[in-house]
Design an enzyme around this catalytic site. Structure first.
Site, mmCIF file in Angstrom:
data_model
loop_
_atom_site.group_PDB
_atom_site.id
_atom_site.type_symbol
_atom_site.label_atom_id
_atom_site.label_comp_id
_atom_site.label_asym_id
_atom_site.label_seq_id
_atom_site.Cartn_x
_atom_site.Cartn_y
_atom_site.Cartn_z
ATOM 1 C CB CYS A 21 -0.841 -0.102 1.191
ATOM 2 S SG CYS A 21 -0.137 -0.018 2.715
ATOM 3 N NE ARG A 27 -4.383 1.463 1.902
ATOM 4 C CZ ARG A 27 -4.250 2.133 0.626
ATOM 5 N NH1 ARG A 27 -5.162 2.273 -0.347
ATOM 6 N NH2 ARG A 27 -3.212 2.970 0.424
ATOM 7 C CG ASP A 138 -5.246 5.767 2.475
ATOM 8 O OD1 ASP A 138 -5.262 5.200 3.622
ATOM 9 O OD2 ASP A 138 -4.369 6.490 2.040
HETATM 10 P P1 4NP Z 1 -1.761 2.781 3.922
HETATM 11 O O1 4NP Z 1 -2.436 4.039 4.726
HETATM 12 O O2 4NP Z 1 -1.420 2.872 2.967
HETATM 13 O O3 4NP Z 1 -3.063 1.886 4.151
HETATM 14 O O4 4NP Z 1 -0.684 2.343 5.098
HETATM 15 C C1 4NP Z 1 -1.786 5.390 4.570
HETATM 16 C C2 4NP Z 1 -0.929 5.690 5.763
HETATM 17 C C3 4NP Z 1 -0.345 6.771 5.766
HETATM 18 C C4 4NP Z 1 -0.643 7.935 4.954
HETATM 19 C C5 4NP Z 1 -1.248 7.605 3.815
HETATM 20 C C6 4NP Z 1 -1.767 6.309 3.782
HETATM 21 N N1 4NP Z 1 0.141 9.067 4.878
HETATM 22 O O5 4NP Z 1 0.150 9.759 4.041
HETATM 23 O O6 4NP Z 1 1.023 8.973 5.964
#
Ligand code: 4NP
Length: 172
Positions: A21, A27, A138
């Site tokens: 991800c 995720r 997300d």
């Molecule tokens: P992930 O969620 O891609 O599912 O781990 C996110 C976690 C952090 C960020 C974006 C998406 N961020 O911009 O910090």
């Protein structure tokens, strides 16, 4: 169900699956945890190795987001020992399947993927059988419902993935 072709697992050479991800804190750690739980329940934990990574570098070394950990724990899945790392070009040599959550992940992972390894790159949702979805949205900037919805899709996809891996693990 996507055909996983000529993959063959043995305990010495398990099939290797990488969940990807953006941040590697919501995720993809959840997907790693869910698939590991399903493999354990099926007695296939030595036949399929699972890891996760993020296309971004924001959270390297951090444990999964507290909310992701809490929602997963309510479904019996422990994410606490995972730590975030960034996806690299070598992962396409090291893994048999690189499963991304959404279009942006696919674009970013594609940019790192050597031409001969493109067949390894898929959307995790390709393996869903109960939901019709082309991405795991997300949940980071949303609330509890987003984490639950992501887990619903991830559990569906991991069940489908386990079924798709059955031929590969049959002799393991
Ligand atoms: P992930 O969620 O891609 O599912 O781990 C996110 C976690 C952090 C960020 C974006 C998406 N961020 O911009 O910090």
């Amino acid at each position: 169900m996507p055909d996983l072709g000529a993959l063959t697992a043995t305990p010495a050479q398990p099939v290797r699956v990488l969940m990807v991800c953006l941040g590697n804190i919501c995720r993809s750690p959840s997907a790693q945890g869910v698939l590991e739980q399903r493999l354990q329940q099926a007695g296939l934990q030595r036949c399929v190795h699972v890891d996760s990574a993020g296309t971004g570098d924001y959270h390297i070394g951090k444990p999964p987001d507290e909310r992701a950990q809490q929602h997963a724990a309510r479904r019996g899945i422990d994410l606490s020992r995972q730590r975030a790392r960034q996806l690299g070009r070598r992962d396409f040599d090291d893994f048999d399947l690189v499963l991304v959550m959404d279009e942006a992940n696919e674009r970013d992972a594609s940019a790192l993927c050597p031409p001969g390894q493109r067949h390894k790159l898929r959307r995790l949702t390709d393996f869903c059988t109960r939901h019709s979805a082309s991405a795991v949205p997300d949940p980071y900037y949303g609330g509890a419902a987003g984490f639950e919805a992501a887990l619903d899709l991830i559990e569906d996809a991991c069940d489908g993935l386990l079924a798709a891996l059955r031929p590969a693990t049959a002799g393991c």
